[in-house]
Design a protein around this motif. Structure first.
Motif, mmCIF file in Angstrom:
data_model
loop_
_atom_site.group_PDB
_atom_site.id
_atom_site.type_symbol
_atom_site.label_atom_id
_atom_site.label_comp_id
_atom_site.label_asym_id
_atom_site.label_seq_id
_atom_site.Cartn_x
_atom_site.Cartn_y
_atom_site.Cartn_z
ATOM 1 N N TYR A 105 0.823 -1.204 0.000
ATOM 2 C CA TYR A 105 0.000 0.000 0.000
ATOM 3 C C TYR A 105 0.859 1.257 0.000
ATOM 4 O O TYR A 105 0.561 2.237 -0.681
ATOM 5 N N TYR A 106 1.919 1.219 0.788
ATOM 6 C CA TYR A 106 2.734 2.422 0.923
ATOM 7 C C TYR A 106 3.600 2.651 -0.308
ATOM 8 O O TYR A 106 3.913 3.787 -0.652
ATOM 9 N N THR A 107 3.946 1.573 -0.997
ATOM 10 C CA THR A 107 4.586 1.731 -2.302
ATOM 11 C C THR A 107 3.633 2.422 -3.262
ATOM 12 O O THR A 107 4.011 3.344 -3.987
ATOM 13 N N ALA A 108 2.384 1.978 -3.252
ATOM 14 C CA ALA A 108 1.371 2.580 -4.124
ATOM 15 C C ALA A 108 1.153 4.043 -3.769
ATOM 16 O O ALA A 108 1.052 4.904 -4.658
ATOM 17 N N ALA A 109 1.080 4.359 -2.475
ATOM 18 C CA ALA A 109 0.834 5.733 -2.057
ATOM 19 C C ALA A 109 1.922 6.666 -2.570
ATOM 20 O O ALA A 109 1.645 7.781 -3.029
ATOM 21 N N VAL A 110 3.169 6.209 -2.507
ATOM 22 C CA VAL A 110 4.301 7.031 -2.954
ATOM 23 C C VAL A 110 4.327 7.164 -4.472
ATOM 24 O O VAL A 110 4.635 8.223 -5.019
ATOM 25 N N ALA A 111 3.974 6.081 -5.173
ATOM 26 C CA ALA A 111 4.207 6.033 -6.623
ATOM 27 C C ALA A 111 2.976 6.304 -7.487
ATOM 28 O O ALA A 111 3.121 6.529 -8.689
ATOM 29 N N TYR A 112 1.771 6.298 -6.921
ATOM 30 C CA TYR A 112 0.572 6.441 -7.751
ATOM 31 C C TYR A 112 0.548 7.756 -8.527
ATOM 32 O O TYR A 112 0.018 7.816 -9.630
ATOM 33 N N ASP A 113 1.081 8.817 -7.937
ATOM 34 C CA ASP A 113 1.104 10.108 -8.626
ATOM 35 C C ASP A 113 2.358 10.295 -9.478
ATOM 36 O O ASP A 113 2.460 11.298 -10.199
ATOM 37 N N LYS A 114 3.297 9.362 -9.397
ATOM 38 C CA LYS A 114 4.526 9.454 -10.184
ATOM 39 C C LYS A 114 4.485 8.490 -11.368
ATOM 40 O O LYS A 114 4.657 8.881 -12.515
ATOM 41 N N TRP A 115 4.287 7.224 -11.080
ATOM 42 C CA TRP A 115 4.265 6.211 -12.137
ATOM 43 C C TRP A 115 2.912 6.107 -12.820
ATOM 44 O O TRP A 115 2.817 5.592 -13.936
ATOM 45 N N GLY A 116 1.870 6.539 -12.146
ATOM 46 C CA GLY A 116 0.532 6.468 -12.718
ATOM 47 C C GLY A 116 -0.209 5.210 -12.304
ATOM 48 O O GLY A 116 0.386 4.199 -11.948
ATOM 49 N N ARG A 117 -1.545 5.304 -12.357
ATOM 50 C CA ARG A 117 -2.383 4.171 -11.934
ATOM 51 C C ARG A 117 -2.253 2.976 -12.889
ATOM 52 O O ARG A 117 -2.186 1.821 -12.468
ATOM 53 N N ARG A 118 -2.216 3.266 -14.169
ATOM 54 C CA ARG A 118 -2.266 2.218 -15.183
ATOM 55 C C ARG A 118 -1.081 1.256 -15.071
ATOM 56 O O ARG A 118 -1.260 0.031 -15.020
ATOM 57 N N LEU A 119 0.132 1.776 -15.028
ATOM 58 C CA LEU A 119 1.324 0.926 -14.956
ATOM 59 C C LEU A 119 1.310 0.064 -13.701
ATOM 60 O O LEU A 119 1.596 -1.144 -13.751
ATOM 61 N N MET A 120 0.957 0.663 -12.582
ATOM 62 C CA MET A 120 1.000 -0.073 -11.323
ATOM 63 C C MET A 120 -0.066 -1.161 -11.249
ATOM 64 O O MET A 120 0.175 -2.235 -10.696
ATOM 65 N N VAL A 121 -1.232 -0.900 -11.814
ATOM 66 C CA VAL A 121 -2.279 -1.921 -11.832
ATOM 67 C C VAL A 121 -1.863 -3.104 -12.700
ATOM 68 O O VAL A 121 -2.026 -4.271 -12.314
ATOM 69 N N ILE A 122 -1.310 -2.831 -13.858
ATOM 70 C CA ILE A 122 -0.911 -3.913 -14.774
ATOM 71 C C ILE A 122 0.221 -4.744 -14.171
ATOM 72 O O ILE A 122 0.160 -5.985 -14.153
ATOM 73 N N VAL A 123 1.256 -4.089 -13.659
ATOM 74 C CA VAL A 123 2.393 -4.812 -13.082
ATOM 75 C C VAL A 123 1.963 -5.616 -11.859
ATOM 76 O O VAL A 123 2.319 -6.797 -11.711
ATOM 77 N N GLY A 124 1.190 -4.993 -10.974
ATOM 78 C CA GLY A 124 0.735 -5.693 -9.780
ATOM 79 C C GLY A 124 -0.109 -6.911 -10.108
ATOM 80 O O GLY A 124 0.061 -7.977 -9.507
ATOM 81 N N SER A 125 -1.009 -6.789 -11.077
ATOM 82 C CA SER A 125 -1.874 -7.915 -11.470
ATOM 83 C C SER A 125 -1.066 -9.055 -12.067
ATOM 84 O O SER A 125 -1.308 -10.237 -11.781
ATOM 85 N N LEU A 126 -0.106 -8.718 -12.913
ATOM 86 C CA LEU A 126 0.747 -9.752 -13.512
ATOM 87 C C LEU A 126 1.506 -10.530 -12.450
ATOM 88 O O LEU A 126 1.585 -11.765 -12.494
#
Length: 462
Positions: free
Chosen positions: A311-332
């Protein structure tokens, strides 16, 4: 809207006052009680199964009953919130949890518990529509991803507290299992009361208030009053989104139908992977090698503690890497992890001394990457809808999501009984790999955009 040239949507979170964080915290606690409710019924089912001689179908129905309630409560509360405001409904939805959670401790049969779980779900559903809506409308656009992703971390905290509470109750009442599950279920009412008290000091959403003012409606607190309270007394302009009365047609205006379709498919399939694991973690863990309810609950809490870092990785990176990249990588990564678990299961690795470390490793990785990307998106997607129909849009999306949650919680115990725990790994892995593919094909990127910019982008209409 506002009275000077300072934009609230460009403000860093460090410049916001204590009130903003109180509002964020009280909304985040909605995620906490959702998780606590989900995990505590999962723990209670360990006891109810043998005590009430539940069939696999009855176990599935009890586990999924609250999800059916959510499917009713989310669009109902959401539609009213877009018409009369978020603030008061934001309190009333938790009254369901307090009253019916308390009564759950006194049920005597399957039917009574099923009905009460359904009613609890209606209240939780209301919070599904309202809590993410409040944070999406309170947070500055530039840091909205942080606010929403960190809000979702309370789901993990609620999971840990739920498992640890269940473990404590299991130990304290080890000689009286009939009392243990009753205390577990009744404990939900305490959390609901605490949050109701905290929410009584929260004001209306400033963006919703601004739209009402533009329509000529008199507000007790204007949007500028709320902005000033969030900033510690400074005025600032705020983008409320396009003005207008709430209409479900806004969910399909222009190209918005593509986003609506994307979410209505994405969330129910994702919830097969999320809730299939969340609810039956103690059940699966016990079946794969841990012999007592206490050990399975403690193990479940341990890998959730580790997975909180997602969660805290997401909190830091959601506004930097974007939602789309993180959702795809996390799901894979979640899908690969479950495929590995399926292979190890059929190779016989869960039969010996390796069972415990393998279970710990597989589910820790699974939950970390769930919390890294796709998990937080279940609240972050509230930013997709226009303000005038945000609660309706999120509420309807939550209704579709409960179809997946209810299906997985009903099917999983039946599947495990029929073909073994390999079926659980296959179901969870297959569902989340579909999520990765669907996200790659249709998911929009909305980081740092204001409500008006998001609506223009998704509808294709300026």
């Amino acid at each position: 809207m506002g009275i000077n040239g300072v934009s609230f949507d460009d403000m860093p979170l460090r410049k916001l006052g204590k009130y903003f964080w109180l509002a964020w915290f009280t909304a985040s606690m909605g995620q906490f009680v959702d998780a606590y409710d989900t995990l505590i019924i999962g723990a209670a089912l360990i006891y109810l199964g043998p005590l009430w001689h539940l069939t696999a179908s009855q176990t599935g129905l009890l586990a999924s009953s609250a999800f059916i309630g959510v499917a009713i409560g989310a669009p109902t509360f959401g539609a009213f919130a877009d018409r009369i405001g978020r603030r008061y409904l934001y309190i009333w939805d938790l009254i369901f949890l307090v009253i019916f959670g308390f009564l759950s401790a006194f049920v005597t049969n399957f039917v009574e518990l099923y009905i009460l779980r359904l009613l609890i779900g209606i209240g939780v559903g209301g919070d599904y529509a309202l809590s993410p809506t409040m944070v999406a409308e309170y947070a500055p656009a530039k840091r909205r991803g942080f606010a929403l992703a960190s809000m979702n971390s309370f789901w993990g905290i609620g999971s840990v507290i739920g498992f640890l509470s269940a473990f404590a109750f299991a130990v304290a009442y080890s000689g009286n299992p009939n009392l243990a599950w009753r205390v577990m279920l009744g404990s939900e009412a305490i959390w609901g009361l605490v949050i109701i008290v905290l929410r009584m000091g929260i004001l209306e959403s400033p963006r919703w208030a601004a739209i009402q003012e533009s329509l000529g409606r008199k507000m007790k607190e204007t949007h500028d009053d709320v902005v000033k309270k969030m900033t510690g007394g400074s005025s600032a302009t705020i983008d409320p989104g396009k003005s207008g009365k709430p209409s479900i047609r806004a969910l399909f205006e222009g190209n918005m139908w593509k986003t609506t379709l994307f979410i209505w498919v994405w969330w129910p399939v994702a919830d097969i992977a999320f809730y299939g694991a969340n609810l039956y973690t103690p059940y699966i863990t016990k079946g794969l090698g841990l012999t007592t309810p206490q050990l399975s609950l403690l193990a479940s809490a341990l890998y959730w503690v580790i997975a909180l870092f997602g969660y805290y990785t997401a909190a830091v990176a959601y506004d930097k890497w974007g939602r789309r990249l993180m959702v795809i990588v996390g799901s894979l990564m979640m899908g690969i992890d479950m495929i590995a678990g399926l292979a190890l299961y059929y190779m016989g690795f869960f039969r010996g001394s390796l069972a415990f470390p393998l279970i710990m490793f597989l589910f820790t990785v699974y939950y970390y990457f769930m919390n890294f990307g796709p998990g937080p998106y279940t609240v972050a997607l509230a930013e997709l809808w226009p303000t005038r129909v945000r609660a309706t849009g999120h509420g309807l999306a939550a209704t579709f999501s409960r179809l997946g949650a209810a299906a997985s919680t009903y099917v999983l115990p039946v599947l495990v009984k029929q073909i073994g725990y390999g079926g659980a790994f296959a179901l969870l892995g297959g569902a989340i790999l579909f999520v990765a593919l669907w996200s790659f094909l249709l998911m929009p990127e909305t980081k740092e955009l204001t409500p008006t910019q998001i609506e223009n982008k998704l509808t294709g209409v300026s």
